[in-house]
Scaffold this motif. Structure first.
Motif, PDB file in Angstrom:
ATOM      1  N   GLY A  10       0.857  -1.204  -0.040  1.00 54.26           N
ATOM      2  CA  GLY A  10       0.088   0.013   0.065  1.00 54.26           C
ATOM      3  C   GLY A  10       0.828   1.123  -0.011  1.00 54.26           C
ATOM      4  O   GLY A  10       1.716   1.339   0.719  1.00 54.26           O
ATOM      5  N   GLY A  11       0.704   1.965  -0.904  1.00 54.40           N
ATOM      6  CA  GLY A  11       1.343   3.296  -1.088  1.00 54.40           C
ATOM      7  C   GLY A  11       0.397   4.325  -0.759  1.00 54.40           C
ATOM      8  O   GLY A  11       0.506   5.449  -1.557  1.00 54.40           O
ATOM      9  N   GLY A  12      -0.385   4.422   0.351  1.00 47.41           N
ATOM     10  CA  GLY A  12      -1.059   5.727   0.750  1.00 47.41           C
ATOM     11  C   GLY A  12      -0.353   6.548   1.878  1.00 47.41           C
ATOM     12  O   GLY A  12       0.922   6.251   1.754  1.00 47.41           O
ATOM     13  N   VAL A  31       7.696  -0.657  -1.600  1.00 49.42           N
ATOM     14  CA  VAL A  31       6.669  -0.419  -1.222  1.00 49.42           C
ATOM     15  C   VAL A  31       5.761  -0.872  -2.873  1.00 49.42           C
ATOM     16  O   VAL A  31       6.061  -0.437  -3.793  1.00 49.42           O
ATOM     17  N   GLU A  33       1.981  -0.932  -4.704  1.00 47.18           N
ATOM     18  CA  GLU A  33       0.981   0.000  -4.610  1.00 47.18           C
ATOM     19  C   GLU A  33       0.094  -0.747  -6.116  1.00 47.18           C
ATOM     20  O   GLU A  33       0.670  -0.676  -7.065  1.00 47.18           O
ATOM     21  N   ARG A  34      -1.186  -0.961  -5.583  1.00 46.97           N
ATOM     22  CA  ARG A  34      -2.102  -1.506  -6.763  1.00 46.97           C
ATOM     23  C   ARG A  34      -2.314  -0.529  -7.871  1.00 46.97           C
ATOM     24  O   ARG A  34      -2.537  -0.770  -9.085  1.00 46.97           O
ATOM     25  N   VAL A  38       0.874   6.484  -6.370  1.00 36.82           N
ATOM     26  CA  VAL A  38       0.684   6.607  -5.014  1.00 36.82           C
ATOM     27  C   VAL A  38      -0.042   7.618  -4.389  1.00 36.82           C
ATOM     28  O   VAL A  38      -0.256   8.636  -4.989  1.00 36.82           O
ATOM     29  N   CYS A 132       4.400   1.032  -8.551  1.00 38.73           N
ATOM     30  CA  CYS A 132       3.039   0.881  -8.585  1.00 38.73           C
ATOM     31  C   CYS A 132       2.372   0.049  -9.955  1.00 38.73           C
ATOM     32  O   CYS A 132       3.372  -0.487 -10.595  1.00 38.73           O
ATOM     33  N   THR A 164      -2.882  -1.319   3.204  1.00 34.41           N
ATOM     34  CA  THR A 164      -3.749  -0.944   2.135  1.00 34.41           C
ATOM     35  C   THR A 164      -5.054  -0.523   2.529  1.00 34.41           C
ATOM     36  O   THR A 164      -6.122  -0.510   1.616  1.00 34.41           O
TER      37      THR A 164
END
Length: 400
Positions: A10-12, A31, A33-34, A38, A132, A164
């Protein structure tokens, strides 16, 4: 297979902060990220200006099955700590209302700041690799290592951080992935529910939908929770900050009480009668509320004619109803419109100091994925920062 010290899913807000903290303490961090970029929730928050924290942050502004859990992380990384970071990156900010801090410019400045913090790991002997567009196909755990497989390959690390988030705002790519993964590791989940979400009206209350677009400052209450902010009538029911706040406390079957004129004395209509006996109820309400709302409330109360011809008892009853108007929502607008998720990975499964799973060494959970949910107004971002720093610090100390 690529090896790292830590893999962050998760890149939040929480994921990037955790990666930066661990990376700047010498760890090699990946990291995954889906989404294509991000920080997507950061970018849409605060109308694009990111309400990045709240100066009034305190544990009693958070909901959790364990109301004490958040105390440790929040006390060790405060709103002032994050504000210091913002100022170090020369991001101009302002306080809007009720302690809410926003960027003067764009939410992209917060994302850029987090990416700069991740890049700064290089100078500290660490490294943060951000990738990503990575869908997680499998997470395996054996021999004290976590192997994470995506279409582009498998990466391995002795530590894994779940960042996530929850299923709120699915159009941004949100899902229940964190809960599914946590369950695979035997972690208990507190039932997720939409929070900070508009409420819908039906039955007799449906008539208030005709006021769609009308807003007024009110005090909204549900149980012991009370918030004095704006309420907004919508084509489906009730919204606005006051309603979003009480929605986190609302359960199906509960009433939401609204004081349309907070601060007014109980006998204010009797006093209005003495000062303007020829005025109508709608008229005196319209002096204090939007005209369409005043007309609807006066019609529902049903006291026609001059105030001077109305009994004091009837006026007191009208004043009491205006101060405690009961709505009975028939639901909410769900995760699609919820700003955050209530519930999540049970705090009983985690260390409040490190955010590490008690029964699965090396597994961490942070941010919205955890059963800690803040009020509207920057509180959930502050939990993301604080829980991420707690985990990132602990991750850096693993094996040190």
């Amino acid at each position: 297979m690529e090896d790292y010290d830590v893999i962050v899913l998760g890149g939040g807000a929480a994921g990037l902060m955790c990666a930066a903290v661990a990376g700047q303490r010498g760890r090699r961090v990946l990291v995954l990220e889906r989404a294509a970029e991000v920080g997507r929730k950061i970018l849409i928050s605060g109308g694009g200006r990111c309400n990045f924290t709240n100066i009034h942050t305190a544990p009693d502004r958070y909901l959790s099955a364990n109301p004490h859990f958040a105390k440790s992380a929040l006390s060790r990384y405060t709103a002032q700590d994050f504000l210091t970071l913002v100022e170090r990156h020369a991001i101009a900010w302002h306080e809007k209302t009720l302690g809410q801090l926003f960027c003067d410019g764009s939410a992209r400045q917060i994302v850029a700041m987090l990416l700069d913090e991740c890049a700064a790991a290089q100078a500290q002997g660490g490294h943060v690799d951000i990738r990503c567009g990575e869908d997680i196909a499998e997470v395996a755990h054996a021999g004290g290592r976590f192997d994470v497989t995506t279409p582009s390959g498998t990466r391995s690390a002795p530590a894994l951080a779940i960042a996530t988030g929850g299923p709120s705002i699915p159009k941004m790519g949100a899902s229940d992935f964190a809960y599914r993964l946590a369950r695979r590791f035997g972690l208990r989940i507190v039932e997720p529910r939409p929070a900070l979400v508009p409420l819908t009206l039906g039955g007799e209350d449906v008539l208030f939908r005709e006021l769609s677009g009308v807003s007024a400052p009110v005090e909204a209450r549900c149980g012991r929770a009370a918030f004095r902010e704006a309420a907004l009538f919508t084509h489906r029911g009730l919204s606005g900050p006051a309603i979003l706040q009480v929605s986190s406390y609302w359960r199906p079957g509960d009433a939401v009480a609204i004081d349309f004129l907070p601060g007014m004395a109980p006998d204010w209509l009797v006093e209005a009668k003495r000062h303007a006996p020829r005025a109508h109820l709608r008229t005196v309400l319209a002096e204090r509320l939007p005209d369409r709302l005043a007309a609807t409330l006066a019609e529902r109360i049903g006291l026609p004619g001059d105030l001077g011809n109305l009994p004091d008892k009837g006026l007191r009853a009208a004043g009491q109803r205006l101060a405690d108007w009961r709505f009975h929502p028939n639901g909410s607008e769900g995760f699609a419109k919820a700003e955050v998720t209530l519930g999540g990975i049970a705090t009983a499964e985690l260390s409040s100091k490190t955010m590490e799973a008690k029964r699965v060494p090396g597994l961490y959970a942070i941010g919205e994925a955890v059963d800690v949910t803040g009020w509207l107004g920057g509180y959930n971002f502050q939990w993301a920062w604080a829980s991420a720093v707690a985990a990132g610090t602990a991750l850096a100390e693993r094996g040190a």
